[in-house]
Every structure is written in structure tokens, then in C-alpha cells.
Write an enzyme that holds these catalytic residues in place. Structure first.
Site, PDB file in Angstrom:
ATOM      1  NE  ARG A 152      30.203 -33.904  27.972  1.00  0.00           N
ATOM      2  CZ  ARG A 152      31.219 -33.652  27.128  1.00  0.00           C
ATOM      3  NH1 ARG A 152      31.025 -33.665  25.834  1.00  0.00           N
ATOM      4  NH2 ARG A 152      32.404 -33.403  27.591  1.00  0.00           N
ATOM      5  CG  ASP A 212      29.387 -33.336  20.217  1.00  0.00           C
ATOM      6  OD1 ASP A 212      29.805 -33.800  21.295  1.00  0.00           O
ATOM      7  OD2 ASP A 212      29.705 -32.209  19.801  1.00  0.00           O
ATOM      8  CB  SER A 255      32.600 -34.399  22.653  1.00  0.00           C
ATOM      9  OG  SER A 255      32.282 -33.117  22.199  1.00  0.00           O
ATOM     10  CG  HIS A 309      40.559 -30.578  17.510  1.00  0.00           C
ATOM     11  ND1 HIS A 309      39.447 -29.792  17.247  1.00  0.00           N
ATOM     12  CD2 HIS A 309      40.599 -30.726  18.853  1.00  0.00           C
ATOM     13  CE1 HIS A 309      38.851 -29.500  18.386  1.00  0.00           C
ATOM     14  NE2 HIS A 309      39.527 -30.057  19.382  1.00  0.00           N
ATOM     15  CE  LYS A 316      32.682 -31.673  18.299  1.00  0.00           C
ATOM     16  NZ  LYS A 316      32.360 -30.861  19.441  1.00  0.00           N
TER      17      LYS A 316
HETATM   18  N1  URA Z   1      35.309 -29.536  22.927  1.00  0.00           N
HETATM   19  C1  URA Z   1      34.375 -30.366  22.395  1.00  0.00           C
HETATM   20  O1  URA Z   1      34.073 -30.321  21.211  1.00  0.00           O
HETATM   21  N2  URA Z   1      33.781 -31.254  23.221  1.00  0.00           N
HETATM   22  C2  URA Z   1      34.074 -31.354  24.535  1.00  0.00           C
HETATM   23  O2  URA Z   1      33.510 -32.185  25.213  1.00  0.00           O
HETATM   24  C3  URA Z   1      35.039 -30.471  25.067  1.00  0.00           C
HETATM   25  C4  URA Z   1      35.651 -29.570  24.226  1.00  0.00           C
END
Ligand code: URA
Length: 440
Positions: free
Chosen positions: A168, A161, A183, A82, A187
Site C-alpha cells: 500500500r 497486514d 489493518s 490503540h 493486529k
Molecule cells: N496504521 C496501521 O497499522 N495501518 C494502517 O493502515 C495505517 C496506520
């Protein structure tokens, strides 16, 4: 559970238990907890932080707010990478098929570009016919057959999320280390992987503007992933200048294909190979970086990595011939070389300004609902430390009639700083972060 009691606890800097966190996230996912209570909780977390333990419980609760993909029938190690995002970052397109050639499955769920940073899904969609919305069964079938598949986030992966991120965004609570950690990790861990390598970028074109902040985020994500039973490493990498020599969508697919054929730019290859090597080490496929690099380079030289990419594209409905004959990818109507104003050495290529310029050309989104122009972008970009000659191109702009060409060109001119004296190239990979007390 009384939501306001839990908000009060976090407001007063006390730790939440696993059950309390799970109940709060479940309540939010089912709609029992309204946005205004979640907003108050989010601000309390933003201001008072969370321990590693709380962040791990939060990640787990968010991951289980939806589906965790079962990949257990695929009998090879499953690993992913990632990146926190940047300009010209097409590493995933090269790394996924390359690592898949080495007997490690890569179930990659990626995002779209937003703001100045590009997104893997937009790049892939510049390949005619490529579907990022495979069903779970199609995704697993592709993964089983080719050991790599690259799709977008489905509705049932970490739904908490999706809703929370939007909240947010409008409550000024995005830049919180525990919230970003949970977050991102919820995922990724829902992909059914055994290990994960994180590319945490810092600098002008990155989400984290300083190396210290990137370091803090990386250590949090490594610690939380490790507590959740996964093997996790992170690299801290420089994103003050774009990665590689192209940025946009189709132009990045071209550079990725060239890289898979052994003709990629040095910085892009260095980072891709190092991240891939970490994945092979975590998957126990090799003993060390040297062995990993030999294996990876072998698959590039034999043409196997490129073939793997072609097969993956085809199984996603994409036209594999567009990868062989690159002129079949979307092409912009005009190309404009930007000449160097003077002789000298490149001291800076400001990734933020380059990213904004590319957005003005139409390659990026201002809002999530915007569409992108796959054909526009830049190529043949100079790198810090290189020598340039007055009148020779420092980059080539690919533009369409809807592109804001003049405004973009002004940003590109400001981005590239040329000085008379020689300049050292900037190190790209700054640090490898391993779990506390581990040698891998
Ligand atoms: N990318 C994400 O998936 N979540 C965040 O909170 C910030 C960047």
C-alpha cells in the site's frame, strides 16, 4: 478462486462475499496471489470503498492470516488501547500499568515511530535492557503475573497486514478508511482482548488531518470491532499541539514516570485517565467514569501504578533502577533552552513542525531501517493558552553531536506562535464514539 474475477467485481463496485475475501487474503498470504494482482485489488478498494460487512470480513481474514493469541487462561477481563499516533503521545506507558492495577489485563502490542509520529517501542527501548521481543510464552507469563506486557508485533501476528502495508505504501493506497480499519483492527484483535478503546487523533501532528476524517475512521473501527464481537469505544482527540511537555524517547519515559507518580502535565493526565476509565467501563470493573477516576487516581496516589510499571520493566529484562533514578536513562550531551522572542500568550504549538524538528534531532525515523537516538528530544514545552515572558524558555532542546540542531531549532521557532492577547486553551478530548445504539 480466480483472482481477476474478484478484482473485476470490486472494480465494478459490487460487494465481495466473506468467502471471496478470505480466499483472496489467504491466496496473498501463501504467495499464490502475486503483488500485482493485490495492487489492482487494493486500488479498486481504495476507489470504491467497502461496506462495514466487507470490512469486518477483511479484518477477520487478516487477523486469521496468522496467530490469534490465546489469553483464555488469564481469568480477568483483557482490554487494550490503540492510538492512531502523534507527537509526545506517551499515554500507553502510563495507562497499561495503571489499568493493570485495577484488575484488567492489558496485552499491548505496539509499533515503532515512523515519520514524525513517535512509537511506544522506541520509548520503551530507551530503558536499558528492556526487551520488546519477548516470546509468546514470556509475554503470556508477564501478562499473567503483572496483568500488563508491552511488546512489538511478532512475525506470526497478522502476516498478511505486514506484506500488504508495504505494498500500500508504494501504490498510494494507504489513506483508505476500510484498509486502515482492517489493518489496525486485525493486529489489535489478534491480542486476544475482550474490549478496545481507540484514541483517534486529528490535526497537524496526526495521520488524519481533519476532525471529519478522524470521525469517519473512528466510527468505522467501532462498528467493525463491534461486529466482530468486541466491546469498542473511540475518542476523537486533538493533535494540533503535542501531548504533554516532552517529545522524543527517554524524555517521554521521564514524563511517563512522573505521571505515574502523580506529577504529570494536565493534558496528558486528562487523556490517560479518560482512556483508562473507558477501559474499566468496558471491562465492567466500574459503573461510570466517576468511579473509574477514583479507582485510577487511588492507584497513582498509593504508588501502586508506578510499582506495577517497575515490575513490568523488570520482567521485560529492563533495569528497574533506571525508572527510580531517571539520570540512568540515556541523556543527550547538551541542553539548549529556546527563549521566547517576546512577552505574550501561546496561540499555537504546531505539532507537525515540532515532530519534524525532533526527527532532525535524531529521535525519529525517516525510513523503517533507521535507528533512533533515544536521548534526544524536547522537554518543558509550553502549551496553547499559557502566558510567556520574553527570554524565558518555551522549550528545552536535548541534542547530541549528530543532531541537526540549527535546522531543528528553526522549526521549533516557527512552531510556537506568540500573540499579545490572551488565548483560550484548546479542548483535547472532542468526542466519545460508542457503537450504534449502545450506551457504553
Ligand atoms: N496504521 C496501521 O497499522 N495501518 C494502517 O493502515 C495505517 C496506520
Amino acid at each position: 478462486m480466480v483472482p481477476q474475477w474478484l478484482i473485476e467485481k470490486k472494480r465494478d463496485k459490487r460487494e465481495l462475499s466473506e468467502g471471496e475475501i478470505r480466499d483472496f487474503i489467504n491466496g496473498y498470504t501463501t504467495g499464490e496471489i502475486p503483488d500485482y494482482q493485490m495492487a489492482a485489488m487494493t486500488m479498486a478498494i481504495y476507489l470504491n470503498g467497502m461496506s462495514f460487512e466487507e470490512t469486518s470480513f477483511l479484518t477477520d481474514a487478516m487477523m486469521h492470516s496468522g496467530k490469534v493469541i490465546d489469553t483464555s487462561h488469564i481469568k480477568v477481563p483483557k482490554s487494550d488501547k490503540h492510538s492512531t499516533g502523534g507527537i509526545g503521545d506517551k499515554v500507553s506507558l502510563i495507562l497499561a500499568p495503571l489499568v493493570a492495577c485495577c484488575g484488567v489485563a492489558v496485552p499491548m502490542i505496539s509499533g515503532r515511530g515512523l515519520g514524525i509520529t513517535g512509537g511506544t517501542l522506541d520509548k520503551l527501548e530507551s530503558i536499558p535492557g528492556y526487551r520488546v521481543d519477548l516470546s509468546e510464552a514470556e509475554f503470556l507469563a508477564t501478562l499473567e503475573e503483572h496483568h500488563c506486557s508491552m511488546i512489538g508485533q511478532t512475525h506470526d501476528i497478522a502476516p498478511a497486514d505486514k506484506r500488504w502495508y508495504a505494498l500500500r505504501d508504494v501504490t498510494a493506497t494507504v489513506p483508505s478508511i476500510p484498509l486502515i480499519t482492517a489493518s489496525i483492527m486485525c493486529k489489535k484483535l489478534a491480542e486476544g482482548i475482550d474490549s478496545l478503546v481507540l484514541d483517534v487523533k486529528w490535526g497537524k501532528g496526526a495521520f488524519m488531518k481533519t476532525r471529519e476524517k478522524a470521525d469517519h475512521l473512528a466510527r468505522n473501527m467501532v462498528e467493525v470491532g463491534t461486529r466482530m464481537g468486541k466491546k469498542v469505544n473511540a475518542l476523537i482527540t486533538d493533535m494540533n499541539q503535542p501531548l504533554g511537555r516532552s517529545a522524543g524517547n527517554a524524555v517521554e519515559v521521564v514524563e511517563a514516570v512522573e505521571s505515574l507518580q502523580g506529577k504529570g502535565p494536565d493534558d496528558l493526565m486528562q487523556l490517560t485517565l479518560y482512556l483508562s476509565a473507558r477501559m474499566l467501563i468496558l471491562a465492567d470493573r466500574v459503573n461510570d467514569t466517576e468511579e473509574a477516576l477514583e479507582m485510577l487516581n487511588g492507584h497513582i496516589q498509593s504508588g501502586e501504578a508506578f510499582h506495577k510499571f517497575k515490575h513490568m520493566v523488570a520482567s521485560h529484562g529492563g533495569d528497574p533502577n533506571a525508572i527510580v533514578d531517571l539520570s540512568r536513562l540515556p541523556e543527550a550531551e547538551s541542553r539548549h533552552p529556546l527563549p521566547a522572542p517576546t512577552d505574550g500568550h501561546v496561540a499555537e504549538v504546531d505539532a507537525d513542525l515540532i515532530g519534524r524538528g525532533i526527527q532532525l534531532l535524531g529521535a525519529g525515523r525517516m525510513k523503517t531501517e533507521d535507528t533512533v537516538d533515544h536521548a534526544v528530544g524536547i522537554s518543558q514545552l509550553v502549551k496553547v493558552g499559557e502566558r510567556v515572558t520574553k527570554g524565558n524558555a518555551v522549550l528545552t532542546i536535548h541534542a547530541n553531536p549528530a543532531s541537526k540542531l540549527n535546522e531543528a531549532q528553526t522549526l521549533f521557532e516557527q512552531a510556537i506562535v506568540i500573540v499579545p492577547e490572551p488565548v483560550d486553551p484548546v479542548p483535547l478530548i472532542n468526542e466519545l464514539i460508542l457503537p450504534e445504539g449502545s450506551s457504553t
